[in-house]
Structure formats: structure tokens, C-alpha cells
Scaffold this motif. Sequence first.
Motif, PDB file in Angstrom:
ATOM      1  N   LYS A  99       5.710  32.895 -57.350  1.00  0.00           N
ATOM      2  CA  LYS A  99       6.118  34.111 -56.644  1.00  0.00           C
ATOM      3  C   LYS A  99       7.410  33.901 -55.867  1.00  0.00           C
ATOM      4  N   LEU A 307       3.302  37.568 -49.119  1.00  0.00           N
ATOM      5  CA  LEU A 307       2.978  38.230 -50.380  1.00  0.00           C
ATOM      6  C   LEU A 307       2.114  39.454 -50.110  1.00  0.00           C
ATOM      7  N   GLY A 310       3.924  42.228 -48.383  1.00  0.00           N
ATOM      8  CA  GLY A 310       4.982  42.847 -49.180  1.00  0.00           C
ATOM      9  C   GLY A 310       6.400  42.524 -48.762  1.00  0.00           C
ATOM     10  N   ARG A 381       9.785  46.567 -58.091  1.00  0.00           N
ATOM     11  CA  ARG A 381       9.205  45.613 -57.137  1.00  0.00           C
ATOM     12  C   ARG A 381       8.147  46.264 -56.258  1.00  0.00           C
ATOM     13  N   TRP A 385       4.191  45.227 -56.370  1.00  0.00           N
ATOM     14  CA  TRP A 385       3.479  44.822 -55.153  1.00  0.00           C
ATOM     15  C   TRP A 385       2.261  45.717 -54.911  1.00  0.00           C
ATOM     16  N   TYR A 389      -1.311  44.191 -54.438  1.00  0.00           N
ATOM     17  CA  TYR A 389      -1.820  43.998 -53.068  1.00  0.00           C
ATOM     18  C   TYR A 389      -2.077  45.296 -52.307  1.00  0.00           C
ATOM     19  N   THR A 424       9.979  45.887 -45.971  1.00  0.00           N
ATOM     20  CA  THR A 424       8.972  45.312 -46.879  1.00  0.00           C
ATOM     21  C   THR A 424       8.551  46.404 -47.850  1.00  0.00           C
ATOM     22  N   TRP A 425       7.875  45.994 -48.897  1.00  0.00           N
ATOM     23  CA  TRP A 425       7.408  46.984 -49.882  1.00  0.00           C
ATOM     24  C   TRP A 425       6.386  47.913 -49.228  1.00  0.00           C
TER      25      TRP A 425
END
Length: 524
Positions: A99, A307, A310, A381, A385, A389, A424-425
Motif C-alpha cells: 500500500k 490506510l 484514508g 483513489r 478507499w 475501508y 484524506t479520502w
Amino acid sequence: MRKGLAPELIARVLGAAPKYTMDDLEEKFPPRNLPDGAFVTRFAPSPTGMMHLGGLYGALIDCKLATQSGGVFMLRIEDTDTKREVADAVQIINQSMEKFGLKYTNDPQYGPYEQSARKDIFHSVAADLLARGLAYPCFMTADDMEKIRESQRLAGYPTGIYGEFARDRDLSDDEIAAHLNAGDKPTIRLYSLGNPENKIYCKDVVRGSIAFPENNEDIVLIKSNDGLPTYHFAHLVDDHFMRTTHVVRGEEWLPSFPLHVALFRMMGWASPLYIHTSTIDKIDDETGKQRKLSKRKDPEANVQFFLIDGWPTDAVMEYLFNIAASGYEEAKSKGVVKSIWDYEMRAKKIPMSGALFDMKKLEWWAKEFIATLPVPELVARVTQWANEYGTDTEKMQVADRDYLTAVLGIERDNPRRIRKDFITWRQTLGTVAFFWDALYTPNTEFDFNRDALREFLATYDANDDKDTWWNKIVAVAEKLGIKNGDVAMNLRVALSGRAFTPDLYSMMTVMGDARVKQRIEHAL
Ligand code: GLU
């Protein structure tokens, strides 16, 4: 040195005759055929079930030094502490490496890469030391050792198994045989020749030459319970036969440095070069003081955190890399390099202390990184993600790729004025959540100017270009004798529930006719 043991006794002590001679091993693992100056490095985690941010930092340095020099970066699993073993631990390490974009090459010629599978090799080297009188079987029990430690404490001596306290250091062959006949299982200990009154100079690439007292402890090389090596011995053997040129490891290993240098000298092997890195610290929220990242207190100590939450892994790596190679930030901002993989780091410049990891600074790297992503890449992306998650809600947001692309594409067409509000995502999806009806919360606090909304709605046409659209807003403002901005603000809040949003016209275009009308009507 003591008298060496004869081959039959060595076989009994180790449970079997050694499989290899030193010459066999030299031949089996020949020096690598690499260009001059190529680094051979390894990331050597113990499979504890979590990957620490400090481990990732070290692995990144290992990987960079090897790849930029045309060398080899290996992953070695240091699983000799069977008491600490955790299920899935190796998988967690592999997943994290992947990752975070760390590619290693474990050439089978130098394997296996799990230390537990290298027993034959460790035992063969131990046999050589036993034969040369540089190691010996020790039959002391935990109880025996505790008694010694106790007496050392009382007398004010340093604790440990050394010199006169190393009871079995000079056992005769007969005494050893008697223990074995009685079924006693030995550890194999180093027959230390060091004297703490003497100094040994150990060279660290960054810290320079450090003087230490010589090691005089008869440290354990092979444990009695499972026949596996200790870190000290495994490091010696593996880094020699894997032909490691540079050992990058945490500064917590500095105290064992003199021991390791002495072990290499005793074998007559050139030792690798060492880089002892600083621990990764943070500023404690409560005390304001700098301290080590703590596994227990700081979620960000575990790389899994980034992770799950995100964070763009590239940004995490850029930030870590900039700690190790501080010129990177400038080179990147000047456009000299695009990523950490283009920037040549200097081993000598890796900081030896004070490596600070600050989430605020990471936010900056994350914003900068996301700002450079083309929209399809950003969408990919975020989607990846969320599917891995995200919550059900976040998964729902990424289900319609076209809509997500339109939403995330707002204000990203002008490269000089890219929005920098995505970090962040997860936060990205949160920031734009109001675009989805299920996530949009009408603003019940705002005092809407209903006339403005009504007038606008009467002339609204989803097909208007930006100028026509704006002229309609101006017309409404004039008619009601209010500011253009007031009309826009009423629309903004009606459509998003918020006072701050991306560009209003783009927002309405993306939301589309039905959604816009419905939300304005709802506000009315
Ligand atoms: N297994 C050791 C650790 O996790 C590795 C140290 C080293 O890289 O030599 O700290």
C-alpha cells in the motif's frame, strides 16, 4: 578463547551435525554481482501484528537507498521470537509495504527470508564458533541466572552473564557430556573476549565513529527452547550471507552496536555499514514536549491508521521522506522532481535525532498531493478507499462514478487555481457529502430571503451558461434592492445547507435541474 569442541560433541550440543561448513556457505551465498556503490539493504521487521510508523520510515530509507543506487532491497522476517508471534503478522507487513509503494526483491538465491527457516545456517555458524572455542554450551537454568543476578545486584556489579559469573564458560568435555546425558538442553553462548576497560570504535554513517566499552557479556547466540538464534546472532549471520551492505535500523540498537561490530570481527567478516535512525517523535498534546510516538497512546503510530482513515499513502511517504531527506520539499516545490523516487537522498544527511511527525504538517503534504491529481485519478483513489475501508454511506457515494467525477471535478480545471481543501479520502467524501440527497441536511438556522429564492427559481434554467445565469442573479438583486452576493448566498445555503461551498455555478450544474429545483423549493 577456550578449547574448541570436537565434531561429535558439537553434533550432540546442537542436536545434529552442522549441515554446512563456512566454505559451503560462502559458496552458497556468493558476493552479489552489482555495480560499484550499489546498496544492498533490508527491512527486517519482527512479525508483531502491527507495522509501526518508525518501521515504515526505516523501510522507506532502505528501499530508496537501494533503488536509487541500482542495488537490492529485501524484506526479511525476523520471526525468531516465537513467544511474540501473531497470526497474519506477515500478511500485515506485506500489505503495508504494498500500500505504501515499497517494492522489495527477495532473490531466492539468498533466501529463505524467514529467519525461522534458516536454522541450518545459524547452526552451521554456531558449530564453527563452538569448534573454534568462541562459543560454548551453557546449561544454566532461569533459576540459576536469577540467583546470579541477585548476587550481582547486592554486590553492586553490572548484571549479566560475563567473566566469573558465566558459570559454564569453561566446562570440560566430560562435564558437557554429563549434562547432555542428563537430558539438559543448552543455550549456545558467545565466549566473549572483550574487556570493558578497552574501547571499541564503531562507525555509523551519519553519527561517525562512536567509542564504546568492549562487550564482555557471553550473550546467547542460540536459544535452548527452540534452537533459534537471538537477534544479535541472526543479524550477524543473515546480513553477512545476504550480503547486506547497509543496515538501517532504529537508534534503540546503538547499545548493541559494539557487540555487533565485535561479532563481525570475530568471524573475520567485513561488517555492513550502519545507519542508526532517530525515533519518530511527536509533540505531546498535553505537555507540549517532544516524545516518542507511542503504540498505546497514538493511533498514528500504527501505519494501518493512515490506510483506514484514508490518507493518501504517497503523501505519508513524501512527508516521511522529507524527514530523512530535507531537501526534497524544496526540490518538489520548484518542480525539479515529481516524486520521492526522482530525488536522490544522501545517506549521510539522514537526521540522527529529532525526527518529528506532525499531523498538521502531514495535512499540508496531503493537500498538496491531492491537488496534483487529475480528476479520474482522484476519483479512482477515493473509490478504491471507500470500497475497502469506507462506511455504507461512503460506498454509496462512490457507486455512481459519473456523478462522483462531476462533483470532484469542480474547480479543478485551472491548474493554477486548484482547490486545496481535500486532505484524506474520507474527508473528501465528507466535504462533498451534501451533493447526495441522502446526506444533505437542510439549513434550518439560516434566515432565508424567500423572495430572492422565489424570483430566482422563476427564471432558473439549467441550460444557462455562466453569464446568463449570473445576469439572472443580478436582475433578482436589483428588483429586490439587495446585493448580488445576498442572492447567491441564499442559493448557496438552500442548495448545500452551508455558507461555504465550491463555486456556486459549477455546483448547480453538477447537481442538475431536478435537484436544484427541489432543494430551493424545500427551502421555500
Ligand atoms: N527485527 C529488528 C527490529 O524489529 C530489526 C532491526 C534491524 O533492522 O536490524 O527492530
